[in-house]
Motif scaffolding. Structure first.
Motif: not given
Length: 752
Positions: A152-161, A179-183, A219-226
């Motif tokens: 996963m790169y970028g922002k506000h993406n979802r991988f589910d089910h 590995n970049s500010e955009e991610s 660096t912060n990621s703010f990723t949720t693994i749920e």
């Protein structure tokens, strides 16, 4: 209705977007060329449908810009009936994209990623979703050629089910990159997935999920693994490797998974509501804590056996002024309201050594419930823990806690609630341990809904019984027509074998009557185990007198080319004799880059062998790679073997593996290891083996046992062995300073 036009179907649907009318189209495509024709100009609301079937060598680029109200979709015509095979992959770039229903199987990615949330470093995906996809055993045949399945790169993406099952080669199964500010500060969500069984890799690089890397770990990621289910994810000591900050790891279930949820790098992470069921399986672990401001609360751990860095619960020591890729000090950790039941090892200040001297500080361990059937708290203390405040933790009344302050012995009575977890019935213990409101992840409700969750390996003796009578190449021919899991039952008589059996199935060969089926291999090798192959031999007599008069014959070996898949080998209740038509005739020889989950040689007679019995010593490049996880050599009678019983080698300084394990018990051994071509000059040679248990053996007129410790604080025990006219065992520390750490007890050495 759908209308066909040049194999592309258009359906027009009027949508109102931001006050304007937009036209959405639906494209059914049947070839990669048709896909490319429509993919370059997709508009919000469009759908691209891949027709059912096998799409081979198809590298998909799904690049477009949808909107929040009108995403662009790429989906299977029927979920689970569109297979990406061969050299296929998927790249997603743009915004508001949704992919669903695809299955990657029977191949591997031609690049470093199977599914990538980017086209390249300049074109990433944002606000996009991949759901109901499957990657099943889609592994590079070169086992140590690394790739990743989902990145996963970028922002506000979802991988589910989705279901990720059976990664066999090196490389993390799924990763989030920063590995970049955009991610960075990406707010990704990874939820309701089935992370299916991943076998032991036998090396570093087998994580199931990694969030960040050490380079960007501050660096912060703010990723949720749920709400994910981790089913026997055994690749290496880190199941989840968290390497970034401000992530939330919530309500996941870990079933019999070897290793730990590791807060390896990054600060301010929350680990809450997770459940770990070890069921007594070796090396099952819980949570490992490193770095600052971590919160670990309301987690449930039961039946975990792991130790050291893979223990049920670990707080690490750090390195003063640590480099970004080493171990930062634990500071301001809050560990509260967790339940640990029958957890064998709880480690505080773990890893303390000359480098890791920064002990935990400003931390709290409170309101936790620690129970064990053996009335032990499992606690080990490796350094100063005055920087951890212990308060209101409860142990059973018969437990004498190693940490007196903050651990309260109590007459705890527990019951198993409807959610499957154990809770105290004592009213006064309300508020201690994990919440009764925990909801367990249901294995049947996560992952791709259309895809079955099958067992990862075919079990021995799980198929049909095939009766075989003596005839030329009868065994070879029977295996050719057998299915994986079948058992060949050999009638009484002699079996001459003039062909090498290249085994690609799970097969058992047993005698109908013990000792009355006699096998005479006539080639340099009897069985050559290849990918998908596993072998079990029972009640046989195997005689080497008809083998060619050549040096270096091998009764059983693995493929001479590197293997991707792990195998199993069992030889039980059999006689192996007269492997001596020339020098260096070995019983079993593992090839370079082969790996056995289990080798079990038990209750046999092995005699008159000019080579070694077990050769597991090919990984001499010292990269932490080795040839077998569990090696059992028990209850055998061994006589006149010029080579060694076992040569096992694991080199390098990596500490992320569990094995090898070598267990040798109750054997009668005479005249072993003294051949002039035995370069190890030992009856048993173990280098870098992590667990060795040598007990109750009678060793007569043989070479010595030689054990070399390297890294990982190996556990070695030699107990109640008798060495007659045999030198005492030699144990050396090749890395640590000082005397060896092995346990030697009740051994007798009589050189006369």
């Amino acid at each position: 209705m759908k209308r066909s036009f040049s194999l592309i179907v258009f359906t027009y649907v009027a949508l109102t977007l931001f006050g304007q009318q937009a036209l959405a189209r639906e494209y059914l495509v049947k070839t990669p060329d048709e896909y490319k024709q429509v993919a370059f100009n997709l508009q919000p609301g469009d759908e691209v449908i891949l027709a059912n079937g096998i799409w081979s060598d198809f590298e998909i680029l799904f690049k477009a810009k949808g909107t929040q109200k009108a995403p662009i979709r790429l989906k299977a015509e029927t979920p689970g009936k569109v297979f990406l095979s061969g050299l296929s992959n998927l790249r997603i770039a743009g915004e508001y994209l949704v992919v669903s229903g695809l299955v990657f199987k029977d191949g591997y990615t031609p690049t470093g990623e199977v599914i990538s949330f980017r086209q390249n470093k300049d074109n990433l995906a944002n606000y996009s979703r991949v759901t109901q996809v499957v990657i099943d055993n889609y592994s590079n045949p070169e086992k140590f050629e690394q790739d990743k399945w989902v990145v996963m790169y970028g922002k506000h993406n979802r991988f589910d089910h989705s279901s990720l099952v059976g990664k066999k080669n090196a490389g993390v199964t799924m990763a989030v990159r920063l590995n970049s500010e955009e991610s960075q500060e990406n707010y990704h969500r990874i939820d309701n997935n089935y992370f299916g069984p991943r076998p032991v890799l036998g090396s570093n690089g087998g994580e199931t999920l990694r969030i960040g890397t050490s380079h960007y770990s501050l660096t912060n990621s703010f990723t949720t693994i749920e709400n994910n289910y981790f089913d026997r994810c055994n690749g290496e000591v880190e199941i989840i490797s968290n390497k970034s900050g401000k992530n939330r790891i919530l309500n996941n279930l870990f079933f019999e998974s070897k290793g730990t949820l590791t807060l390896r790098h990054g600060n301010g992470n929350l680990v809450e509501g997770n459940v770990f069921f070890g069921n007594g399986v070796d090396h099952t672990g819980g949570i490992r804590v490193i770095n600052r401001d971590q919160i670990i609360r309301n987690n449930y751990m039961e039946g975990l056996t792991g130790y050291r860095f893979g223990s049920g619960f670990t707080i690490m020591n750090g390195v003063p002024n640590s480099k970004i890729n080493r171990y930062h000090q634990v500071d301001n950790a809050l560990i509260e309201n967790n339940t640990l039941i029958n957890v064998d090892h709880i480690h505080f200040a773990a890893g303390s050594d000359a480098e890791r001297t920064a002990t935990p500080i400003n931390s709290k361990f409170q309101n936790n419930l620690v129970l064990n059937e053996d009335n032990l708290d499992g606690v080990s203390i490796f350094d100063d823990i005055s920087g951890i405040e212990f308060d209101n933790n409860v142990v059973s009344s018969k437990t004498v806690p190693k940490i007196a302050t903050g651990f309260l012995p109590s007459d705890v009575k527990v019951h198993r609630a409807e959610n499957g977890l154990l809770y105290p019935t004592n009213l006064e213990l309300k508020g201690i341990g994990a919440s009764q409101g925990l909801v367990l992840v249901d294995k049947n409700k996560v992952g791709a809904s259309y895809y079955p969750k099958s067992e990862p390996e075919v079990a021995f003796d799980s198929g049909q019984i095939i009766k075989v009578k003596p005839a030329e190449n009868a065994i070879f021919n029977a295996i050719e027509t057998a299915s994986s899991g079948d058992t060949l039952v050999l009638d009484n008589g002699d079996y001459n074998i003039s062909k090498v059996i290249k085994l690609t199935k799970t097969i058992t060969i047993r005698a109908a009557n013990k000792g009355h089926a006699r096998l005479y291999p006539g080639r340099s090798t009897f069985v050559d185990i290849n990918d998908y192959g596993s072998l079990k031999l029972v009640d046989l007599v195997i005689d080497g007198t008809q083998a060619p008069d050549s040096a270096g014959n091998t009764l059983i070996r693995t493929s001479r080319t590197p293997m991707q898949r792990n195998y199993r080998l069992e030889i039980l209740n059999s006689v192996i004799q007269d492997l001596n038509v020339n020098h260096s005739f070995h019983v079993f020889d593992a090839g370079n880059r082969s790996f056995a989950d289990v080798i079990n040689i038990s209750n046999n007679t092995l005699k008159n062998v000019t080579g070694d019995i077990l050769r597991l010593n090919k990984e001499t490049d010292d990269l932490g790679i080795y040839n077998a996880e569990y090696i059992y050599f028990n209850d055998n009678t061994v006589e006149n073997v010029e080579g060694a019983i076992a040569k096992v080698y694991r080199g390098g300084t990596d500490e992320s593996t569990f094995g090898p394990h070598f267990l040798m018990k109750n054997n009668d051994i005479k005249n072993v290891g003294k051949g002039k071509r035995n370069k190890a000059s030992a009856a048993v040679f173990l280098h870098g083996v992590q667990v060795s248990d040598i007990a109750n053996n009678k060793i007569v007129k043989s070479a010595f046992v030689n054990i070399e410790h390297t890294v990982g604080q190996p556990k070695t025990a030699l107990t109640n062995n008798t060495f007659t006219e045999t030198d005492a065992p030699r144990i050396s520390e090749l890395v640590a300073k000082g005397p060896h750490t092995a346990t030697l007890k009740d051994n007798r050495v009589n050189k006369s």
